[in-house]
Design an enzyme around this catalytic site. Sequence first.
Site, short mmCIF file in Angstrom:
data_model
loop_
_atom_site.label_atom_id
_atom_site.label_comp_id
_atom_site.label_asym_id
_atom_site.label_seq_id
_atom_site.Cartn_x
_atom_site.Cartn_y
_atom_site.Cartn_z
CG ASP A 1 -0.28 -0.04 2.55
OD1 ASP A 1 0.86 -0.72 2.71
OD2 ASP A 1 -0.47 0.46 3.59
CD GLU B 1 4.16 0.36 6.65
OE1 GLU B 1 5.15 0.71 7.37
OE2 GLU B 1 3.84 1.18 5.79
#
Length: 487
Positions: free
Chosen positions: A78, A145
């Site tokens: 991400d 994350e």
Amino acid sequence: MSSLSSLQPQALWQRFETICSIPHPSKHEQAMIDWLLALANEHQLEHFQDSVGNVIIKKPATPGMEDRQGVILQAHLDMVPQANNDTQHDFTQDPIRPYIDGDWVTAQGTTLGADNGIGLASIVAVLTSKELAHGPIEALLTIDEEAGMTGAFGLEAGVLEGKLLINTDSEQEGEVYMGCAGGGDTCISFALEQQASTPQQAAMKLSIKGLKGGHSGCDIHTGRANANKLLVRILAAMQQQGLEPVLSTIQGGSLRNAIPREASCCVLYSADKQAELNNLLEQQIAQLQDEYGLVETGLEVLAKSIDCPSHSLSPALSQQIIASLNACNNGVVSMSQTVPGVVETSLNIGVISQSAESIDIKILVRSLIDSSRLQVEASLASLFSLCNAKVSHSGAYPGWKPDNNSTMKSVVQQSYQQLFGQCPEVMVIHAGLECGLFKSAYPDWDMASFGPTIKFPHSPDEKVEIAAVEKYWQLLLSVLQNIPAKA
């Protein structure tokens, strides 16, 4: 503005250009996952998703290197979605628009996603190459994350076989990271209390704009301003001046792990004190420019008269919100006594939001020491509970303690020395790398983190240095070639 595929190393930049074309903000990584699984199929690599959604891809050793220890290459899928206020961008649908700007690659009006897209691109380039030499490789590509470390939290023991891990989520070429801060989220909620406005009140929209923002770990020590704190500072000055400020709406920041660049509120005040308010605003703006002018060169404080809304928060609730946020610490709390020059504990008042039921505040606390983080969380609970707010703590994750006997550290240092004629700096970072969480499921993992130079991550000014990417790539390949044989 030329294509990134003109840059070296071409294999990495081509993959990064593709990554930029695939929307992948936190919690919206499915398109990226689909691309990775399709690539693994195309190259006939063993692959699967674990129970939480992380992608694992395995590649066997190249001929002659079957005896090497297995290496795990790790990146997160991400990116942080941040855009300038004059940029229309849907991060769930629109591609990032990267371009070459001199010695750097940056993006048009948004975060670039070099954090951790360059690391991801390098891993994909290794996995799909038929020329590179390496032992057995497992790629661990984690989800979410930036918004909660969901993938790292959910990683289960026994899924991966390797014992050596390379984390690609560092952001300074020439440094190898062997430790990082842990952290946790504190959420504060004030129940909404409203009342009708009166004819004696006037209203204005007060806005803070143009701040640099940045990473709430890596940039917390740089002296950058927090838009939420600046906004509340002016409101508190109004209180102290007897201007009777009453909030109607307030909001600021968008991510708890990004230093807020913008904040705004609608505030009601005594209409007969307009002249006093004008003088106060002039003084406050001058003070902020004097204090932050060398760092926050784009700082704007905007005050615009507006029609008085029919309702506002109660005076008591407004006072509690303004006073508690003004009293709340922000930024560096303490410096490490064991690692000189490294921030030990910090906090970031990241987000202020308002719903029909409440005013909510999200704060991210980071620390190299769990007990220090817990003390800051306790202090926040004490402060905001005095103002009748609900306080909760969640998402705590441990730090990563350095290992002086690390094999990975030695391999990275030796490889860097061979390539560039000097040793890299061994560092501890004040940011939440996933490595600390991995130790819960894999306590025996030997880990190191390195990457290219990335400036201003988590902000639309994010950029990655082209020359540093090439050095990072050379180092990664050298480390893979120098992994020792199995005992």
